[in-house]
Design an enzyme around this catalytic site. Structure first.
Site, PDB file in Angstrom:
ATOM      1  N   THR A 132       0.825  -1.210   0.000  1.00  0.00           N
ATOM      2  CA  THR A 132       0.000   0.000   0.000  1.00  0.00           C
ATOM      3  C   THR A 132       0.861   1.262   0.000  1.00  0.00           C
ATOM      4  O   THR A 132       2.012   1.234   0.470  1.00  0.00           O
ATOM      5  CB  THR A 132      -0.904  -0.006   1.255  1.00  0.00           C
ATOM      6  OG1 THR A 132      -1.477   1.276   1.430  1.00  0.00           O
ATOM      7  CG2 THR A 132      -0.128  -0.332   2.523  1.00  0.00           C
ATOM      8  N   ASP A 133       0.268   2.362  -0.457  1.00  0.00           N
ATOM      9  CA  ASP A 133       0.964   3.658  -0.381  1.00  0.00           C
ATOM     10  C   ASP A 133       1.003   4.186   1.056  1.00  0.00           C
ATOM     11  O   ASP A 133       1.751   5.128   1.352  1.00  0.00           O
ATOM     12  CB  ASP A 133       0.300   4.696  -1.309  1.00  0.00           C
ATOM     13  CG  ASP A 133      -1.156   4.998  -0.971  1.00  0.00           C
ATOM     14  OD1 ASP A 133      -1.739   4.325  -0.081  1.00  0.00           O
ATOM     15  OD2 ASP A 133      -1.729   5.912  -1.598  1.00  0.00           O
ATOM     16  N   TYR A 158      -1.994  -0.475  10.944  1.00  0.00           N
ATOM     17  CA  TYR A 158      -2.098  -1.141   9.634  1.00  0.00           C
ATOM     18  C   TYR A 158      -0.874  -0.841   8.784  1.00  0.00           C
ATOM     19  O   TYR A 158      -0.199  -1.754   8.290  1.00  0.00           O
ATOM     20  CB  TYR A 158      -3.379  -0.689   8.909  1.00  0.00           C
ATOM     21  CG  TYR A 158      -3.373  -1.019   7.422  1.00  0.00           C
ATOM     22  CD1 TYR A 158      -3.351  -2.351   6.981  1.00  0.00           C
ATOM     23  CD2 TYR A 158      -3.373  -0.006   6.452  1.00  0.00           C
ATOM     24  CE1 TYR A 158      -3.330  -2.664   5.619  1.00  0.00           C
ATOM     25  CE2 TYR A 158      -3.359  -0.306   5.097  1.00  0.00           C
ATOM     26  CZ  TYR A 158      -3.338  -1.639   4.684  1.00  0.00           C
ATOM     27  OH  TYR A 158      -3.310  -1.934   3.342  1.00  0.00           O
ATOM     28  N   PRO A 291      -8.325   8.704  14.833  1.00  0.00           N
ATOM     29  CA  PRO A 291      -7.077   9.119  15.495  1.00  0.00           C
ATOM     30  C   PRO A 291      -5.885   8.949  14.546  1.00  0.00           C
ATOM     31  O   PRO A 291      -5.773   7.928  13.863  1.00  0.00           O
ATOM     32  CB  PRO A 291      -6.936   8.147  16.675  1.00  0.00           C
ATOM     33  CG  PRO A 291      -8.203   7.389  16.767  1.00  0.00           C
ATOM     34  CD  PRO A 291      -8.965   7.553  15.491  1.00  0.00           C
TER      35      PRO A 291
END
Ligand code: NAD
Ligand code: TYD
Length: 354
Positions: A132-133, A158, A291
């Site tokens: 992912t970026d 993540y 958050p």
């Protein structure tokens, strides 16, 4: 054949369906079927001999070894992951387990198998890691887009877990020579996306007359790519990418979240007008921010275009219109996901193997 992990999830399932639409090379599809795995998405392949589905956890080394020795894949396309930022904030442990330990376990199994190969088979083997970026962190409004040499600065559990997995993949190439490829892609949208993510959540809530939650003031920017374009980019990297390299994949398509939600509402106004002429936009509600919410992601996808000749085929307008129409036309799939019945379907058809 190729081994796909996470092929019952949003992007993995699109990849498998597209792969078998465009060619005849068989796929073994290993997926744990977490809440995000939807075997109903793969129902069109249920009697297709080119597709072998196995319910397995990538953290299970013995199971991964058995897949390699049974199916002898020429390549791995690794999608399996915990993928939702909000869930990672509430429960990061599962992200470390699947994204870090799972990727490590798969790399170990791949390395052991690759070590048994020789000659042309060994040279041709590939391990493609789908990332992912978000590993690059957050951009300010005037910052240059992420390139392949942008420093990693993950901000959520993540993205930290994906960054860790990217580092392991890099290390396995550097240390052991494993022929790896890594792709870092921006936000995907399209058919079969689980409605915890912004676009399907907005569509499904809008049609159900529910509120459309926009975090903070809606000014956060994401780059959006139609999932079919992402799958085409992965096929391109798998076929022609240079082992050890990373490729950024994006849609050249930065949008503020509020623009995305308003565009979806306008498309629904046109394609499925609400009763009494109400505008879907009236359901938008600004809610408490996530958050650590990253402000902006943007991808510089010039390397993959220059070196491998890939560019997205869809614009945001064409891709979003297709997506809205798909959700309108696939009420049964949406119903299965929103009612949770897709889980019962899984339990009936894919009982755990141990
Ligand atoms: P998803 O959450 O829809 O699907 C993930 C799939 O992995 C599910 O089918 C799930 O059952 C399976 N899975 C989870 N844990 C597993 C385990 N331990 N063993 C085997 N299978 C397991 O995710 P997605 O949106 O399809 O994303 C696929 C990949 O692409 C991920 O690696 C993600 O990080 C990456 N990615 C996603 C996006 C996006 O916008 N969705 C963008 C860039 C990169
Ligand atoms: P999401 O689809 O969760 O993808 P990611 O966090 O991986 O980018 O969210 C996309 C953007 O939309 C992100 O900036 C958070 C925001 N968002 C909302 O405003 N409301 C929502 O209900 C959701 C799920 C996301």
């Amino acid at each position: 054949m190729i081994l796909v992990t996470g092929g019952a999830g949003f992007i993995g399932a699109n990849f498998v369906l597209d792969w078998l639409r465009d060619g005849d090379e068989p796929v073994v599809n290993a997926d744990k079927l977490t809440y995000a795995g939807n075997a109903e998405t793969l129902a069109p392949l249920s009697s297709d001999e080119r597709h072998v589905f196995v319910r397995e956890d990538i953290c299970d080394r013995a199971a991964m070894d058995a897949l390699f020795s049974t199916y002898k894949p020429r390549a791995v396309v690794h999608f399996a992951a915990e993928s939702h930022v909000d869930r990672s904030i509430h429960g990061p442990g599962e992200f470390v387990q699947t994204n870090v330990v799972g990727t490590f376990t798969l790399l170990e199994a791949a390395r052991a198998y690759w070590g048994t190969l020789s000659g042309a088979e060994r040279d041709a083997f590939r391990f493609l890691h789908v990332s992912t970026d978000e590993v690059f962190g957050s951009l300010g409004p005037a910052d240059a887009a992420f390139s392949e040499v942008t420093a990693y600065a993950p901000n959520s559990p993540y993205s930290a877990s994906k960054a860790a997995s990217d580092h392991f993949v890099r290390a396995y190439h550097h240390t052991y020579g494993l022929p790896t490829l890594t792709t870092n892609c921006s936000n995907n949208y399209g058919p079969y996306q689980f409605p915890e993510k912004l676009i399907p959540l907005t569509l499904i809530n809008a049609l159900a007359g529910k509120r459309l939650p926009v975090y903070g003031d809606g000014s956060n920017v994401r780059d959006w790519l139609y999932v079919g374009d992402h799958c085409a980019a992965i096929r391109t990297v798998l076929a022609r990418g240079t082992p050890g390299e990373t490729y950024n994949i994006g849609g050249w398509n930065e949008k503020k979240n509020i623009e995305v939600v308003r565009t979806l509402c306008a498309l629904l106004d046109e394609l499925r007008p609400a009763a009494g002429g109400a505008r879907y936009e009236s359901q938008i509600e600004f809610v408490k921010d996530r958050p650590g919410h990253d402000q902006r992601y943007a991808i510089d996808a010039t390397k993959i275009e220059r070196e491998l000749g890939w560019r997205p085929a869809e614009t945001f307008e064409t891709g979003l219109r297709k997506t809205v129409q798909w959700y309108l036309d696939h009420a049964a799939w949406v119903q299965g996901v929103t009612s949770g019945s897709y889980r019962h379907w899984i339990e009936k058809h894919y009982a755990p193997q141990s």
